[in-house]
Design a protein around this motif. Sequence first.
Motif, PDB file in Angstrom:
ATOM      1  N   THR A   1      -5.056   5.659  -9.068  1.00  0.00           N
ATOM      2  CA  THR A   1      -5.468   4.330  -9.533  1.00  0.00           C
ATOM      3  C   THR A   1      -4.984   3.233  -8.581  1.00  0.00           C
ATOM      4  O   THR A   1      -5.277   2.068  -8.789  1.00  0.00           O
ATOM      5  CB  THR A   1      -4.942   4.025 -10.948  1.00  0.00           C
ATOM      6  N   GLY A   2      -4.230   3.612  -7.547  1.00  0.00           N
ATOM      7  CA  GLY A   2      -3.844   2.631  -6.535  1.00  0.00           C
ATOM      8  C   GLY A   2      -4.735   2.670  -5.314  1.00  0.00           C
ATOM      9  O   GLY A   2      -4.547   1.889  -4.384  1.00  0.00           O
TER      10      GLY A   2
ATOM     11  N   LYS B   1      -9.710   2.978  -7.979  1.00  0.00           N
ATOM     12  CA  LYS B   1      -9.519   1.537  -8.088  1.00  0.00           C
ATOM     13  C   LYS B   1     -10.735   0.803  -7.570  1.00  0.00           C
ATOM     14  O   LYS B   1     -11.361   1.247  -6.613  1.00  0.00           O
ATOM     15  CB  LYS B   1      -8.292   1.145  -7.260  1.00  0.00           C
TER      16      LYS B   1
ATOM     17  N   GLN C   1      -4.298   7.904 -15.363  1.00  0.00           N
ATOM     18  CA  GLN C   1      -2.884   7.547 -15.527  1.00  0.00           C
ATOM     19  C   GLN C   1      -2.221   8.341 -16.638  1.00  0.00           C
ATOM     20  O   GLN C   1      -1.022   8.183 -16.869  1.00  0.00           O
ATOM     21  CB  GLN C   1      -2.753   6.066 -15.875  1.00  0.00           C
TER      22      GLN C   1
ATOM     23  N   GLN D   1       0.312   4.333   0.916  1.00  0.00           N
ATOM     24  CA  GLN D   1       0.242   5.316   1.996  1.00  0.00           C
ATOM     25  C   GLN D   1       0.721   4.770   3.335  1.00  0.00           C
ATOM     26  O   GLN D   1       1.331   5.478   4.110  1.00  0.00           O
ATOM     27  CB  GLN D   1      -1.185   5.838   2.132  1.00  0.00           C
TER      28      GLN D   1
ATOM     29  N   ASN E   1       0.833  -1.199   0.000  1.00  0.00           N
ATOM     30  CA  ASN E   1       0.000   0.000   0.000  1.00  0.00           C
ATOM     31  C   ASN E   1       0.868   1.250   0.000  1.00  0.00           C
ATOM     32  O   ASN E   1       1.828   1.366   0.768  1.00  0.00           O
ATOM     33  CB  ASN E   1      -0.903  -0.019   1.244  1.00  0.00           C
TER      34      ASN E   1
ATOM     35  N   PRO F   1       5.385   8.897  -1.320  1.00  0.00           N
ATOM     36  CA  PRO F   1       4.745   7.593  -1.476  1.00  0.00           C
ATOM     37  C   PRO F   1       4.694   7.144  -2.937  1.00  0.00           C
ATOM     38  O   PRO F   1       4.436   7.945  -3.826  1.00  0.00           O
ATOM     39  CB  PRO F   1       3.324   7.820  -0.936  1.00  0.00           C
TER      40      PRO F   1
ATOM     41  N   PRO G   1      -1.143  11.013  -4.599  1.00  0.00           N
ATOM     42  CA  PRO G   1      -0.514  10.599  -5.863  1.00  0.00           C
ATOM     43  C   PRO G   1      -1.062   9.260  -6.350  1.00  0.00           C
ATOM     44  O   PRO G   1      -1.487   8.432  -5.546  1.00  0.00           O
ATOM     45  CB  PRO G   1       0.973  10.504  -5.507  1.00  0.00           C
ATOM     46  N   SER G   2      -1.043   9.052  -7.660  1.00  0.00           N
ATOM     47  CA  SER G   2      -1.483   7.802  -8.302  1.00  0.00           C
ATOM     48  C   SER G   2      -2.792   7.263  -7.748  1.00  0.00           C
ATOM     49  O   SER G   2      -2.830   6.198  -7.144  1.00  0.00           O
ATOM     50  CB  SER G   2      -0.422   6.699  -8.165  1.00  0.00           C
TER      51      SER G   2
ATOM     52  N   LEU H   1      -7.479   7.726   4.237  1.00  0.00           N
ATOM     53  CA  LEU H   1      -6.751   8.996   4.202  1.00  0.00           C
ATOM     54  C   LEU H   1      -7.516  10.055   4.981  1.00  0.00           C
ATOM     55  O   LEU H   1      -6.938  10.849   5.718  1.00  0.00           O
ATOM     56  CB  LEU H   1      -6.570   9.466   2.756  1.00  0.00           C
TER      57      LEU H   1
ATOM     58  N   GLU I   1       2.708   4.425  -5.290  1.00  0.00           N
ATOM     59  CA  GLU I   1       1.613   3.449  -5.343  1.00  0.00           C
ATOM     60  C   GLU I   1       2.017   2.331  -6.286  1.00  0.00           C
ATOM     61  O   GLU I   1       1.849   2.427  -7.490  1.00  0.00           O
ATOM     62  CB  GLU I   1       0.326   4.126  -5.824  1.00  0.00           C
TER      63      GLU I   1
ATOM     64  N   ARG J   1      -5.439  13.008   6.668  1.00  0.00           N
ATOM     65  CA  ARG J   1      -4.455  13.324   5.638  1.00  0.00           C
ATOM     66  C   ARG J   1      -5.091  13.760   4.329  1.00  0.00           C
ATOM     67  O   ARG J   1      -4.399  14.041   3.367  1.00  0.00           O
ATOM     68  CB  ARG J   1      -3.540  12.123   5.426  1.00  0.00           C
TER      69      ARG J   1
ATOM     70  N   TYR K   1      -3.379  16.038   1.741  1.00  0.00           N
ATOM     71  CA  TYR K   1      -3.897  16.147   0.379  1.00  0.00           C
ATOM     72  C   TYR K   1      -5.209  16.926   0.409  1.00  0.00           C
ATOM     73  O   TYR K   1      -5.990  16.814   1.348  1.00  0.00           O
ATOM     74  CB  TYR K   1      -4.126  14.772  -0.225  1.00  0.00           C
TER      75      TYR K   1
ATOM     76  N   LEU L   1       0.816  -0.528  -6.928  1.00  0.00           N
ATOM     77  CA  LEU L   1      -0.208  -1.261  -7.664  1.00  0.00           C
ATOM     78  C   LEU L   1      -1.055  -0.345  -8.545  1.00  0.00           C
ATOM     79  O   LEU L   1      -2.081  -0.750  -9.066  1.00  0.00           O
ATOM     80  CB  LEU L   1      -1.099  -2.028  -6.681  1.00  0.00           C
ATOM     81  N   ALA L   2      -0.620   0.910  -8.698  1.00  0.00           N
ATOM     82  CA  ALA L   2      -1.452   1.878  -9.417  1.00  0.00           C
ATOM     83  C   ALA L   2      -1.286   1.801 -10.920  1.00  0.00           C
ATOM     84  O   ALA L   2      -2.109   2.335 -11.647  1.00  0.00           O
ATOM     85  CB  ALA L   2      -1.154   3.291  -8.934  1.00  0.00           C
TER      86      ALA L   2
END
Lengths: 294, 413
Positions: free
Chosen positions: B244-245, B191, B391, A129, A127, A146, B241-242, B254, A148, B259, B184, A150-151
């Motif tokens: 899609t994860g 996802k 992405q 985060q 993960n 961070p 960030p990202s 979060l 990711e 956060r 953030y 798996l993104a």
Amino acid sequence: MLDRTRTLPALLLILPSLALSLWIIGYPIYDVVYTSLHEVNRFGRVRDFAGLANFAKLFADPIFFASLWRTVLWTVTVVGGAILLSVPIAVMLNEDFYGRGIARVIVMLPWAISLAMTAIVWRWSLNGQYGMINATLFQLGILDGPVEWLASFDTAFPIEIAIGILVSIPFTATVLLGGLSSIPADVYEAATIDGATGWQRFRWMTLPLMKPFLQIAIVLNVINVFNSFPIIWVLTQGEPANSTDILVTYLYKLAFRYGRLDTAAAMSLIMFAILLVFTAAYIVLARRSEEKGA
Amino acid sequence: MLNRRLAMLASGVALAALSALGSAQAQEKTEIRVIVAHYSDQTMGIFGGMEADFEAAHPDVDIKLEDVSWDNLQQRLTTDIAGGTPPDIAIIGTRWLLDYAANDIAEPLDDYMTPEFKAKFIEAFLEPSVIDGVTYGLPVAASARAMYYNKDLLKKAGIAEPPATWDELVAAATAVKEKGEGAYGFGMQGKEIETDIYWYYALWAHGGELVQDGKSGIASEAGVKAANLYKSLIDQGLTQPSPTGSNRQDMESLFKQGRAAMVLSGPWLRGQIKTEAPDLNYGLAAIPKGTVQATYGVTDTIMIFKDSENKEVAWQFLEEAAFSDKNRIAFSEKEGFLPVMKAEAAAPEFADDEELKAFTGMLPYAKFAPLIPNWEAASDTASAALQQIYQGQAEPEAALTEAAAKIDELIQQ
């Protein structure tokens, strides 16, 4: 004479179990073929005969072809990686050293953990985060933010392959270890006396003698990895944008998420056909090595 | 050989006799099988209360409850239906109802419903279960989505009021990025299940519709605007960030950890914050407006099966026990759902809950998932297009147009 009088009762005696296994193996195949040729809805209700329409639908689906290609990539890299790593591991574990028993147990241990559990632990670790891996890399100063993992396909799929290799090692190493321990030690002694180096002994003796076991390990792993569902499903569900889908994860979505039992049946037939080729190869290989052995 | 076959035959006869005996006994009591979806560990207790109420009033009826998790529910029901042993009553996701109605599995309920009973419901929640003018189920659980915002983070960023429009949200997120000490601005989901829904909020707010005249509306002007908006949020670093994860739980985590300053979510997050992050200083507001105000409304449906032999009794159970004022209030309050009946909404548990008003206040603007064939496949198609956009692998307009064409085909099937 003796044989002929015994053949008939023997056949009769195995007939029930033969019929049973034919039924157990044959009926599902018949059912899948039947489903794939009809229009079948979510509730398993068969409607019209569809001919090859379900296959045509698959061949018009770009996700199917992308998944097929990715399945090949997945199978080749996972099986290849597992074999490449398992050979030295098996050779090492075959040497006599202090604590070999424990070392063998440690290598075999991951086998005892369910694949889904392994994958879930990896998902937590990866993960972006709050995962362990990012935390460690961050503390070591390798990362400054961070990541990711798996993104995106670029990181997710190689990680899935690496985990696939990791969980395939115990089985592969066991098969190879079995092969190694069947090689008599005096052959090596003779070679050593003749001045063969360690590498030469491995390349020209161990490997050829291991060949039947390598072949079996490859074919069994291919069948296993080709159909391996939990790692990819737990880590990414084939996402993002179907970029990590392999045939079996896409098959699951088709059948159980989209309710397209008919197309899914057609797809599993195609997968069955692909694996049938490998199984045939397995039988041929096994027979050949048997002949060699005899 | 013969003896063994005889013995097997005899045991078969005995079994048949036994099962005949069993069904004879069951005939004394009318058995109603109810498949209950597992919302939380309290669900079975609440339905147990309904069972007790009904069996006390009707001693000749035996209500059999079965607890099934949401993950297994659809598969379990389809297996039961395919095997010819459907239950009498089941809870299902309303988006599945079209399949159940089209395949003649769900019993139309209009003939059972008195006008007085119908009038007890909040109308907006009855509608999603109506297909071509026929009511196929009753809303058993309802939720709408709202914006959660972290009061401390917004204050630190110098934002006094939670953003009411998407423009204000972008400004607030930018301020949080500058002054929020690493937090953030906006939590983004990219996802797994509901990735598309998280984007539909913006699509609807810009005046878009999921289905217009039987065609997908995701590639409309509103859709492209919404996708460009989300992409620019990601590109400017106003989200994590990202994305899609991050699935829904990751995005909500979060927020719970303080956060992310703003996320869009449902009433369940309140309950989670209460137990997991009780010190979080947060507020609830409407989903930001674009050109219009909108939110996502979800109902789950309780339905009666056409093949049930005791449909009258099954209906009585629904009317008298499952939808009695007392049981409804208990269900919605304990499970954290919105009231679906007027009596619930008036009950002090709901009327006095200030926070809940963020959700109930959005109800008049709630959009429900359209009842179209192949919804799950259409939803995945939209999510995949969004993941490509997030992405940076595809231009918003091109990706959405391609996905919309695919969804059009799915709708027509």
